[in-house]
Design a protein around this motif. Structure first.
Motif, PDB file in Angstrom:
ATOM      1  N   PRO A 196       0.838  -1.197   0.000  1.00  0.00           N
ATOM      2  CA  PRO A 196       0.000   0.000   0.000  1.00  0.00           C
ATOM      3  C   PRO A 196       0.875   1.249   0.000  1.00  0.00           C
ATOM      4  CG  PRO A 196       0.102  -0.927   2.194  1.00  0.00           C
ATOM      5  CD  PRO A 196       0.818  -1.894   1.296  1.00  0.00           C
ATOM      6  N   MET A 197       0.326   2.384  -0.404  1.00  0.00           N
ATOM      7  CA  MET A 197       1.112   3.623  -0.403  1.00  0.00           C
ATOM      8  C   MET A 197       1.612   3.948   0.992  1.00  0.00           C
ATOM      9  SD  MET A 197      -1.056   6.037  -3.023  1.00  0.00           S
ATOM     10  CE  MET A 197       0.149   7.361  -2.916  1.00  0.00           C
ATOM     11  N   GLU A 198       0.779   3.703   2.002  1.00  0.00           N
ATOM     12  CA  GLU A 198       1.175   3.883   3.394  1.00  0.00           C
ATOM     13  C   GLU A 198       1.358   2.505   4.015  1.00  0.00           C
ATOM     14  OE1 GLU A 198      -0.806   5.937   7.366  1.00  0.00           O
ATOM     15  OE2 GLU A 198      -1.976   4.585   6.111  1.00  0.00           O
ATOM     16  N   GLY A 199       2.524   2.257   4.590  1.00  0.00           N
ATOM     17  CA  GLY A 199       2.743   0.992   5.272  1.00  0.00           C
ATOM     18  C   GLY A 199       2.136   1.023   6.668  1.00  0.00           C
ATOM     19  N   LYS A 200       2.635   0.148   7.537  1.00  0.00           N
ATOM     20  CA  LYS A 200       2.177   0.174   8.924  1.00  0.00           C
ATOM     21  C   LYS A 200       2.463   1.545   9.526  1.00  0.00           C
ATOM     22  CE  LYS A 200       3.589  -4.650   9.673  1.00  0.00           C
ATOM     23  NZ  LYS A 200       4.556  -5.495  10.403  1.00  0.00           N
TER      24      LYS A 200
END
Length: 804
Positions: A196-200
């Motif tokens: 995803p574009m933003e990880g955890k």
């Protein structure tokens, strides 16, 4: 019967309208609020020391005295429990996942220690000073070696490296005995990351006023995360609040409890100040949960025409080192064994599904879950059957699909296919491709010498499956009713509160459209409150294409319960009989054409109660309602995808020339959102088919640790997609809607591989059956030939193929 266009498309804002997404404005103007955007006084950033080995004993640790106060090992977290995902599935072996490695490490990248400092850079400097002594253990880098192990196992208290083995057998011997031919295929999917574009991303702090641990996490399932954090940290749930702000994509990656979430929450609970962790891209590619790694041994028993009579399958899933909470390692094998038959009508079935523990990150649901794999397996098998009996692939599919007049249909694995016309979707896709003309073009050959191929896949997507399905899978948390609270504000606006959370689905728009359809409130005056356990009713969250059916259904039911209260007050204000008034465009309209607005009704309830009728409903203008479909085994979306590819036999390049989709997700609340979700899913499916792979060497070392190694499709790799809609309403849901968030990602690998194999057969090449279809694998298939060639094609430029 299906209809080709939404019957309510003329409505400006209600169900069926192509309304632009409300949430896009803030993102396009840079006003989103993500975990990485947040700032708090005294915030410490956290970095993790991760294991360099795939399997090893931890024999000691050395930490300089001057940094010890800023370093945490598992032994320092004695008041935190391990993450344990229990299951009632037979043969299931339990794995305990510690927040930080304890006793031994089980995959490269597993967190062994964490350090905190005012900045991430300083925290990483501290991590570099920590020394963990490790003694090597045997490494199980794939399911084959792991299953064969007899001594040391991934988990010391296990008796083998099998998480579980599931079996299904329904009239297999009876139907297999009737077959004229047997067709065998082995197909494999490589391991992938979600990217995803933003990880955890997680930030936690202690709210002294509320005496609460507040965990701000980029999660799909805030209420579930609250439940398990409270359990692991031994806190009552009223002392834990989970807030999920804007989430930059998830795709299943953020629907489980991550080790890092537990670690950051523990730090905030222990030190009573704020801490944050933001996953970087290398951490995601190495230590982030993986998915997709399935292997299928398929044996199809068919008659002379290719009618499938019985299917025998052995499915092996590389589940990684840990069973994740709450879905467990049983989700993939459970989905695979149940959904392998797809949209096809046959009566004999035998399947064994094994999930094997290996020294890799634990398996997490990824968009499509097991259905991308089962679609890949059954659709490649369908093409193989067609070649065996000498018929066109679409003809064999047409004969095997569940017919429309058999709906609702209970299939061989007891899936309740609620509605649809699978054959019509196939026929429409062939029409859109102009199939017969493509066959003539294929026979003539391409001017540039490339080979033309045509691929098809039809699939079902079990969406919004609920209590009975998850209970059968034995998961520790089972979905029931979803709830929604709907409240008219004093000025006539509308607030909706739901327990699911959006990571790109457009809920702020589509739920407003549902409310508008019933109450008529302008969607600009509606507000969706979600992603905060302190403000919303409980829901297990956003996964399994369930949000529109479940929480959207709850919004619908709540609005329907609220409408009579609005009408009663409105009728009194108009001096009209209740039976003579109606709701239209946000107004209560009387028999003489006079009307009052919902704002007038709200004004009376909140500010001018002397205007209310004596028998007014004391519940006021706020309703909470629970909802689940009449049949909770799932509303089945379906589609046919078809593609045309050009294959360069010199370079191994595959170009997608055309891609068509004929989909049916029931009533479309917003067709534009449906199309956007489908386009995005297809892009991910193209990645699975052609580019994405997380390979490991024999020592369990990941070989794709940057985006230079892990290849994603870009704008030029995703073709123009042509889409057509049917709308067959589900009989079990509000408005007849079905979930569709995962569907786009399910079919593309099967479609593209079938198209490439269709192209390769004319030169006698072997079939390609393992994702991704890299140039190396394609050229190897050409070299490995021969294969059957029912078509005679003249190639105008290249007559032979040379492979270096």
């Amino acid at each position: 019967m299906s209809t080709e266009h939404p019957t309510s498309a003329h409505k400006a804002q209600g169900v069926g309208a192509r309304v632009r997404r409300k949430e896009d404005a803030r993102h396009l103007h840079g006003k989103g609020n993500f975990v990485a955007d947040m700032s708090m006084p005294g915030l410490s950033e956290v970095a993790f020391l991760r294991s360099p080995l795939a399997h090893a004993r931890i024999v000691g640790a050395s930490i300089p005295d001057d940094i010890r106060v800023a370093v945490v090992l598992r032994g320092d977290m004695a008041d935190s429990l391990d993450i344990v995902a229990e299951s009632t599935l037979p043969t299931y072996q339990l794995s305990a996942q510690p927040p930080l490695a304890s006793g031994k490490v089980r995959f490269v990248g597993e967190p062994m220690a964490m350090a905190f400092a005012p900045t991430r850079a300083l925290a990483e400097d501290i991590v570099e000073q920590i020394q963990i002594d490790l003694d090597d253990l045997p490494v199980y880098a794939n399911a084959t070696t792991a299953e064969a192990a007899t001594g040391t196992f991934v988990h010391d208290d296990w008796t083998s490296n099998l998480f579980m083995t599931l079996h299904a057998d329904r009239d297999f011997d009876t139907w297999a005995a009737k077959a004229d031919r047997v067709v065998k295929r082995t197909v494999d999917l490589s391991r992938q990351c979600m990217v995803p574009m933003e990880g955890k991303a997680v930030l936690a702090y202690w709210d002294f006023q509320a005496d609460q641990l507040v965990v701000v996490s980029a999660t799909q399932v805030p209420h579930m995360i609250r439940t398990i954090l409270a359990e692991c940290l031994k806190l009552p749930q009223d002392q834990v609040r989970v807030i999920s702000p804007d989430v930059g994509g998830a795709f299943g990656y953020k629907c489980v409890l991550q080790q890092e979430e537990l670690c950051i929450a523990w730090l905030a609970k222990t030190h009573k100040r704020p801490f944050r962790f933001i996953e970087d891209r290398r951490e995601h590619l190495i230590a982030g949960a993986n998915s997709r790694e399935h292997s299928y041994d398929m044996t199809a028993y068919v008659d002379k025409r290719g009618k499938l009579l019985a299917l025998d399958a052995v499915i092996t899933i590389d589940g990684g080192a840990y069973s994740v909470w709450p879905f467990t390692a049983g989700l993939e094998p459970g989905q695979a064994i149940g959904n392998l038959p797809g949209p096809y009508d046959f009566r004999g079935y035998r399947c064994v599904t094994k999930c094997v523990a290996t020294n890799k990150p634990g398996f997490v649901p990824y968009r499509g879950v097991a259905r991308t794999g089962v679609c890949f397996a059954i659709e490649l098998t369908m093409d193989a059957i067609a070649r065996e009996v000498g018929r066109e692939p679409w003809e064999v599919r047409k004969e095997n699909l569940v017919p429309a007049d058999a709906m609702p249909y209970v299939n061989v694995t007891n899936k309740h296919l609620d509605s649809g016309d699978y054959g019509a979707s196939l026929a429409k896709a062939m029409e859109m491709l102009q199939f017969d003309q493509l066959r003539e073009r294929q026979k003539a050959g391409e001017a540039d010498g490339r080979l033309l191929g045509i691929g098809i896949a039809t699939y079902t997507e079990q969406s919004a499956h609920g209590t009975s399905v998850f209970a059968a899978w034995g998961t520790p948390l089972i979905p029931g009713f979803d709830s929604a609270t709907v409240r008219i504000t004093p000025d006539g606006g509308l607030e909706m509160r739901v327990g699911v959370h959006s990571h790109g689905q457009g809920m702020e728009t589509t739920f407003a459209q549902i409310a508008h359809e019933i109450l008529g409130v302008d969607i600009a005056r509606t507000k969706l409150i979600h992603g905060d356990t302190g403000q919303t009713p409980f829901s297990t969250g956003t996964y399994a294409s369930r949000s529109m059916v479940m929480s959207g259904g709850a919004v619908s039911v709540a609005c329907k319960k609220l409408a009579p209260r609005v009408l009663a007050i409105g009728a009194h204000l108009l001096g009209a009989d209740l039976s003579a008034v109606s709701l239209a465009d946000g107004r209560v309209v009387g028999p003489d054409g006079k009307s009052v607005s919902i704002g007038d009704v709200a004004n009376a309830w909140y500010l001018r109660p002397h205007l209310l009728p004596a028998d007014v409903d004391t519940g006021g203008l706020e309703v909470t309602a629970g909802y689940k479909p009449k049949v909770d085994t799932g509303a089945f979306t379906y589609a046919t995808h078809a593609a045309v590819v050009a294959v360069d036999t010199d370079t191994g390049d595959v170009e997608i020339l055309d891609y068509v989709v004929v989909e049916d997700c029931g009533t479309m609340i917003n067709p534009m959102v449906v199309e956007g979700q489908t386009y995005g899913g297809i892009a991910q499916g193209i990645g699975t088919a052609l580019y994405e792979e997380t390979p490991y060497d024999e020592n369990g070392q990941p070989l794709a640790s940057t985006l230079a190694d892990y290849v994603l499709p870009g704008a030029v790799e995703v073709p123009t997609i042509r889409m057509h809609h049917f709308e067959t309403k589900s009989p079990h849901t509000e408005f007849g809607a079905k979930g569709m968030g995962e569907g786009g990602a399910i079919a593309p690998p099967a479609v593209i591989f079938n198209a490439v194999n269709d192209a390769l057969r004319v030169i006698g090449a072997a079939e390609v059956t393992r994702t991704p279809l890299s140039p190396r694998r394609l050229l190897q298939a050409i070299e490995d030939g021969p294969g059957p060639d029912p078509l005679v094609i003249t190639l105008p430029i290249r007559q032979t193929v040379n492979v270096a």
